[in-house]
Design an enzyme around this catalytic site. Structure first.
Site, PDB file in Angstrom:
ATOM      1  N   GLU A 174       0.824  -1.232   0.000  1.00 53.00           N
ATOM      2  CA  GLU A 174       0.000   0.000   0.000  1.00 53.00           C
ATOM      3  C   GLU A 174       0.847   1.267   0.000  1.00 53.00           C
ATOM      4  O   GLU A 174       0.610   2.190   0.802  1.00 53.00           O
ATOM      5  CB  GLU A 174      -0.975  -0.006   1.184  1.00 53.00           C
ATOM      6  CG  GLU A 174      -2.003  -1.112   1.083  1.00 53.00           C
ATOM      7  CD  GLU A 174      -3.146  -1.015   2.098  1.00 53.00           C
ATOM      8  OE1 GLU A 174      -3.074  -0.177   3.021  1.00 53.00           O
ATOM      9  OE2 GLU A 174      -4.115  -1.786   1.964  1.00 53.00           O
ATOM     10  N   GLU A 293      -5.447  -8.427  -0.263  1.00 52.68           N
ATOM     11  CA  GLU A 293      -6.186  -8.115   0.984  1.00 52.68           C
ATOM     12  C   GLU A 293      -7.626  -7.877   0.580  1.00 52.68           C
ATOM     13  O   GLU A 293      -7.913  -6.947  -0.212  1.00 52.68           O
ATOM     14  CB  GLU A 293      -5.635  -6.871   1.680  1.00 52.68           C
ATOM     15  CG  GLU A 293      -4.310  -7.087   2.367  1.00 52.68           C
ATOM     16  CD  GLU A 293      -3.877  -5.882   3.205  1.00 52.68           C
ATOM     17  OE1 GLU A 293      -4.737  -5.202   3.792  1.00 52.68           O
ATOM     18  OE2 GLU A 293      -2.658  -5.643   3.245  1.00 52.68           O
TER      19      GLU A 293
HETATM   20  O1  AHR Z   1      -5.339  -5.787   7.101  1.00 49.37           O
HETATM   21  C1  AHR Z   1      -5.196  -4.622   7.875  1.00 49.37           C
HETATM   22  C2  AHR Z   1      -4.452  -3.509   7.151  1.00 49.37           C
HETATM   23  O2  AHR Z   1      -5.234  -3.074   6.079  1.00 49.37           O
HETATM   24  C3  AHR Z   1      -3.135  -3.869   6.501  1.00 49.37           C
HETATM   25  O3  AHR Z   1      -2.058  -3.789   7.372  1.00 49.37           O
HETATM   26  C4  AHR Z   1      -3.006  -2.827   5.440  1.00 49.37           C
HETATM   27  O4  AHR Z   1      -2.236  -3.267   4.351  1.00 49.37           O
HETATM   28  C5  AHR Z   1      -4.432  -2.497   5.067  1.00 49.37           C
HETATM   29  O5  AHR Z   1      -4.668  -1.134   5.008  1.00 49.37           O
END
Ligand code: AHR
Length: 505
Positions: A174, A293
């Site tokens: 990210e 994610e």
């Molecule tokens: O999964 C929780 C957080 O969400 C992670 O650390 C990040 O990559 C995302 O913003």
């Protein structure tokens, strides 16, 4: 009132092979995912290395295929060297990403061994926040080089003779997000990702690399970020990441239940950008999409409750962070997001449910106490177990409604076909009435069975599983034979279901 829906599966009309890495998961050094989650040395079920056997058994039951590690935002400040070597000599550090204290009791060696025991392929992320090309290359050499160099011999002295052979590597996390440690512009990140990829490939040409895409579809830089990063890393990376979290907002259950429509648009847009840029893997294929994610996450609660608590000046070890209690509705949305991921099996190469234990997770634990399955455990487990062979996109005849994500079908579905087995994964988004679904499987049905995840008898769609009581679990759903190739199921309101059938060729 019941609504009638028709679904037709043509088993010969195959989209793509099911990418089994679609059923990935994610373990971050965050909150109680690692410490007091998978690892709790004082727990009665802990093994000699401190890992909980009861949690491991649930992870195996979940049936995930690949695990992303060690972050997440955490990785952008992480020094991998802190987590190797004798435990007693490992430094304790501040984890600025989550305002916590990192003991480094678990590092690469322990986690890799745990992943093998859990049946998970390891997908390792490198720090491109506070660190760069050299440290990423060092970690790769330490992990994957057989021996005879300082770094590979250090690994061997640390107890691991054979290389870890980690195939999939994430180039940071990210990096477009202003909250990210070492946040970068697309140009800065694109250059760094490209140079890191180049050196990592020199060291081990067998690896697959994931460039960091946007943190979410709503980022102001979404689109421009992907174009720049893909242009910079052309021919050097195999996948670009997509991160997608959804939540129920007050008074908009319909919109929440249509989250998969939003994911569908997001994936189509990223695929179109890959095509527009002409971004190719080193093997000359279009770059794949790694949804590394995704989940339901009550971010409003995080921003209003957890975050202010975390930022009070304390630096706790393994604080309780984003331990969402998942409802039946959340489980139905998770199931529908999986349907959408399968519908994009021609472009999505990997996906990771974020996260695995305690932190927005399908598995929860209490220290010294039980481990249990959240509602979201079930659609994931049931899909991972049966989605094999090839993906087939069925023809669906169902009413639609306008939602904040766009037009959403009352029922959505995807099928997989392998040999004489056809599986259909279905979501019913209706809040009030049952839906009668007539399915034609396009081949004579020998036998069929179905399971449904919905509100338990007498419960409502907000029912959750807790440490003390787990009322939500999959239940048998009656399957009616309506013809040689056709069957009927009746889906209760807000439901996810899996139908499995044996057909004659
Ligand atoms: O999964 C929780 C957080 O969400 C992670 O650390 C990040 O990559 C995302 O913003």
């Amino acid at each position: 009132m019941t609504t009638s829906i028709r679904i037709a599966v043509d088993p010969t009309d195959r989209l793509a092979a099911v990418p089994r890495r679609l059923f990935g998961t994610f373990v971050e050094h965050m909150g109680r995912c690692v410490y007091d989650g998978i690892h709790e040395p004082e727990h009665p079920t802990a093994d000699a290395d401190g890992f909980r056997a009861d949690v491991l058994a649930l992870v195996r039951e979940l049936g995930a295929t690949i695990v992303r590690y060690p972050g997440g935002n955490f990785v952008s400040g992480y020094r991998w060297e802190d987590g190797v070597g004798p435990r007693a000599q490992r430094p304790v550090r501040l984890d600025a990403a989550w305002h916590s204290t990192e003991t480094n009791h678990v590092g690469l060696h322990e986690f890799a061994a745990w992943a093998v025991a859990a049946g998970l392929e390891l997908m390792e992320a490198v720090n491109l926040g506070t660190r760069g090309v050299a440290e990423a290359a060092d970690l790769l050499e330490y992990a994957n080089h057989p021996g005879g160099t300082a770094l590979s011999e250090r690994r061997r002295r640390n107890g691991r003779d054979e290389p870890f052979g980690i195939r999939v590597w994430c180039l940071g996390n990210e990096m477009d997000g202003p909250w990210q440690i070492g946040h970068k512009t697309a140009d800065e990140y694109g250059r760094l990702a490209a140079e890191t990829a180049r050196l990592m490939r020199f060291i081990d040409p067998s690896i697959e690399l994931v460039a960091a895409g946007s943190s979410n579809h709503e980022m102001p830089t979404f689109g421009a970020w992907e174009r720049t990063v893909l242009a910079r890393t052309d021919g050097l990376v195999d996948h670009i990441s997509v991160h997608a979290y959804y939540e129920e907002t007050p008074g908009d259950a319909e919109g929440f239940l249509a989250s998969a429509v939003g994911l569908d648009r997001y994936l189509r847009e990223v695929a179109a950008i890959i095509d527009e840029v002409g971004a190719r893997t080193p093997a000359g294929e279009p770059v794949g999409i790694s949804v590394d994610e995704w989940n339901v996450w009550n971010q409003t609660r995080w921003n209003e409750v957890d975050k202010p608590r975390v930022l009070t000046g304390e630096w706790p070890v393994a604080p309780r962070l984003i331990e969402d209690d998942y409802t039946v509705t959340d489980a139905v949305v998770v199931g529908s997001l999986l349907i959408t991921l399968l519908r994009h099996a021609d472009r999505v190469t990997m996906a990771n449910l974020a996260q695995l234990v305690n932190v927005i997770a399908p598995i929860r634990t209490e220290p010294g106490g039980p481990a249990w399955r959240q509602t979201t455990f079930f659609p994931f487990q049931l899909t991972a177990a049966e989605a094999t062979g090839s993906v087939v996109l069925p023809r669906i005849d169902a009413p639609t409604t306008a939602t904040r994500h766009g037009e959403a079908g009352l029922v959505d579905a995807v099928a997989t076909v392998e040999g004489d087995r056809t599986s259909v994964f279905l979501v019913h988004r209706g809040l009030e009435d049952a839906a009668v679904v007539d399915l034609d499987l396009g081949a004579e049905v020998a036998d069929a069975a179905a399971l449904v995840v919905s509100a338990p008898e007498g419960g409502d769609r907000r029912t959750v599983n807790t440490a003390d009581s787990q009322p939500v679990r999959p239940l048998d759903l009656r399957v009616e034979r309506t013809g040689p190739t056709s069957i009927r199921v009746t889906l209760p309101p807000v439901a996810w279901a899996r139908l499995t059938a044996r057909t004659s060729a």
